[in-house]
Design a protein around this motif. Structure first.
Motif, PDB file in Angstrom:
ATOM      1  N   GLY A 152      -2.264   2.862  25.830  1.00 23.61           N
ATOM      2  CA  GLY A 152      -2.676   4.002  26.957  1.00 23.61           C
ATOM      3  C   GLY A 152      -4.378   3.954  26.487  1.00 23.61           C
ATOM      4  O   GLY A 152      -5.287   3.615  26.013  1.00 23.61           O
ATOM      5  N   ARG A 153      -5.419   5.046  27.175  1.00 21.86           N
ATOM      6  CA  ARG A 153      -6.822   5.458  27.317  1.00 21.86           C
ATOM      7  C   ARG A 153      -6.610   6.140  25.519  1.00 21.86           C
ATOM      8  O   ARG A 153      -5.564   7.260  25.266  1.00 21.86           O
ATOM      9  N   MET A 154      -7.811   5.941  24.823  1.00 19.98           N
ATOM     10  CA  MET A 154      -7.846   6.362  23.692  1.00 19.98           C
ATOM     11  C   MET A 154      -8.892   7.279  23.677  1.00 19.98           C
ATOM     12  O   MET A 154     -10.491   6.694  24.294  1.00 19.98           O
ATOM     13  N   GLU A 155      -8.947   8.641  23.087  1.00 17.77           N
ATOM     14  CA  GLU A 155     -10.094   8.515  22.861  1.00 17.77           C
ATOM     15  C   GLU A 155     -10.814   9.062  21.390  1.00 17.77           C
ATOM     16  O   GLU A 155      -9.567  10.036  20.880  1.00 17.77           O
ATOM     17  N   CYS A 156     -11.433   9.387  20.348  1.00 19.41           N
ATOM     18  CA  CYS A 156     -12.016   9.159  19.466  1.00 19.41           C
ATOM     19  C   CYS A 156     -12.662  10.278  19.081  1.00 19.41           C
ATOM     20  O   CYS A 156     -13.739  10.094  20.109  1.00 19.41           O
ATOM     21  N   ARG A 157     -12.740  11.109  17.901  1.00 14.40           N
ATOM     22  CA  ARG A 157     -12.900  11.971  17.301  1.00 14.40           C
ATOM     23  C   ARG A 157     -14.149  11.534  15.705  1.00 14.40           C
ATOM     24  O   ARG A 157     -12.392  11.605  14.977  1.00 14.40           O
ATOM     25  N   ALA A 158     -14.600  11.849  15.427  1.00 15.30           N
ATOM     26  CA  ALA A 158     -15.478  11.464  14.065  1.00 15.30           C
ATOM     27  C   ALA A 158     -15.253  13.324  13.358  1.00 15.30           C
ATOM     28  O   ALA A 158     -16.495  13.910  13.301  1.00 15.30           O
ATOM     29  N   VAL A 159     -14.325  12.982  12.518  1.00  8.92           N
ATOM     30  CA  VAL A 159     -14.041  14.576  11.967  1.00  8.92           C
ATOM     31  C   VAL A 159     -14.802  14.452  10.602  1.00  8.92           C
ATOM     32  O   VAL A 159     -15.468  15.711  10.232  1.00  8.92           O
ATOM     33  N   ALA A 160     -14.974  13.051  10.194  1.00 10.22           N
ATOM     34  CA  ALA A 160     -15.514  13.087   9.066  1.00 10.22           C
ATOM     35  C   ALA A 160     -15.290  11.472   7.949  1.00 10.22           C
ATOM     36  O   ALA A 160     -14.818  11.404   8.371  1.00 10.22           O
ATOM     37  N   ASN A 161     -15.751  11.818   7.819  1.00 17.40           N
ATOM     38  CA  ASN A 161     -16.112   9.417   7.250  1.00 17.40           C
ATOM     39  C   ASN A 161     -16.464   9.631   5.545  1.00 17.40           C
ATOM     40  O   ASN A 161     -17.034   8.977   5.934  1.00 17.40           O
ATOM     41  N   VAL A 162     -15.439  10.119   5.036  1.00 17.39           N
ATOM     42  CA  VAL A 162     -15.718  10.261   3.583  1.00 17.39           C
ATOM     43  C   VAL A 162     -14.573   9.171   2.654  1.00 17.39           C
ATOM     44  O   VAL A 162     -13.499   9.363   3.772  1.00 17.39           O
TER      45      VAL A 162
ATOM     46  N   GLY B 185      -9.482  18.250  12.076  1.00 15.95           N
ATOM     47  CA  GLY B 185      -9.112  17.806  12.776  1.00 15.95           C
ATOM     48  C   GLY B 185      -7.561  18.674  13.117  1.00 15.95           C
ATOM     49  O   GLY B 185      -7.319  17.265  14.110  1.00 15.95           O
ATOM     50  N   LEU B 186      -6.976  19.028  12.419  1.00 16.82           N
ATOM     51  CA  LEU B 186      -6.036  19.813  13.047  1.00 16.82           C
ATOM     52  C   LEU B 186      -6.766  20.213  14.528  1.00 16.82           C
ATOM     53  O   LEU B 186      -5.617  21.013  15.451  1.00 16.82           O
ATOM     54  N   ALA B 187      -7.491  21.328  14.545  1.00 17.44           N
ATOM     55  CA  ALA B 187      -7.300  22.053  15.691  1.00 17.44           C
ATOM     56  C   ALA B 187      -7.723  20.749  16.562  1.00 17.44           C
ATOM     57  O   ALA B 187      -7.771  21.255  18.287  1.00 17.44           O
ATOM     58  N   TRP B 188      -8.175  20.314  16.603  1.00 13.00           N
ATOM     59  CA  TRP B 188      -8.697  19.210  17.259  1.00 13.00           C
ATOM     60  C   TRP B 188      -7.570  18.172  17.548  1.00 13.00           C
ATOM     61  O   TRP B 188      -7.534  18.090  19.819  1.00 13.00           O
ATOM     62  N   ALA B 189      -6.720  18.227  17.204  1.00 10.40           N
ATOM     63  CA  ALA B 189      -5.640  17.602  17.522  1.00 10.40           C
ATOM     64  C   ALA B 189      -4.471  18.170  18.275  1.00 10.40           C
ATOM     65  O   ALA B 189      -4.224  18.166  19.285  1.00 10.40           O
TER      66      ALA B 189
END
Length: 235
Positions: free
Chosen positions: A27-37, A50-54
């Motif tokens: 399927g089509r994937m849409e990405c969002r970087a919430v944090a990179n740690v 991340g939960l709010a974005w989900a």
């Protein structure tokens, strides 16, 4: 995480998706970087963002959501998300035990498996799931049992919910009845220290924490059925 001399956060969601062309077949994937740690540095605020974005993605029509996460604190984050996830669509947490430079790196396979589960109707209503090494676990039962092994994640009491086999999610068990109702999302985060008493612990650290104004409470990790060194139990 990537690197030749130790690893550090370097890849974002688009990088991970680009490394697995087979994702386009799902399927089509849409990405969002919430944090990179690194996962030891993941905070409650990051998880709530991340939960709010989900929630927004599912409300906009997403079949499911994947959270990529380091493995050191994966079970803790997955459990918290499971307490707060109130949608029937799958929320799947996955990661990797080996960095991209290592032979047999498992990140791409785990991401593909996670997408297969997130898009499967059979995963709907099961709460938050952890997909690693071809196995699908419920967040409420999974634990990390090894620091380095590829099969580091297991559900010792209940067993895995299922497996990903030849591109399909095959459930082995189902939860008994519906998942518990989600808890309300907290309006503020309160950090509660977790104290691990060791042999010979005299309670000094415990009493010092309780004496500070910034300690709203604490969690004591005791032994066996709740046993502690006697000095801790004494006022």
């Amino acid at each position: 995480m990537t690197g030749d001399d130790g690893v550090a956060p370097a890849l974002d969601g688009d990088d991970l998706v680009a490394a697995v062309p087979a994702l386009a077949d799902i399927g089509r994937m849409e990405c969002r970087a919430v944090a990179n740690v690194g996962s030891p540095s993941v905070s409650f605020d990051m998880l709530l963002e991340g939960l709010a974005w989900a929630h927004r993605m599912v409300d906009d029509g997403a079949a499911g959501v994947i959270v990529t996460h380091g493995t050191d604190t994966m079970e803790e984050s997955a459990y918290l998300l499971d307490l707060l996830w109130d949608r029937p669509e799958p929320l799947v947490v996955t990661g990797a035990m080996r960095s991209p430079e290592e032979p047999g790196a498992d990140g791409p396979a785990n991401l593909l498996d996670a997408a297969i589960v997130a898009a499967s109707w059979q995963a709907c209503g099961a709460g938050v799931l952890v997909v690693m090494n071809g196995e699908v676990h419920r967040a409420v039962t999974v634990t990390k049992t090894h620091s380095f092994a590829m099969d580091a994640f297991a559900s010792p009491w209940m067993g895995a919910l299922g497996r990903v086999v030849e591109g399909a999610f095959e459930p082995v068990t189902r939860p008994d009845g519906p998942c518990p109702a989600a808890l309300p999302i907290p309006e503020r985060v309160v950090n509660v220290p977790i104290v691990y008493p060791g042999m010979g612990c005299d309670g000094t650290v415990l009493r010092a924490l309780l004496a500070t104004e910034d300690c709203p409470g604490l969690s004591l990790r005791a032994w066996g059925p709740g046993m502690c060194p006697s000095p801790i139990l004494m006022r």
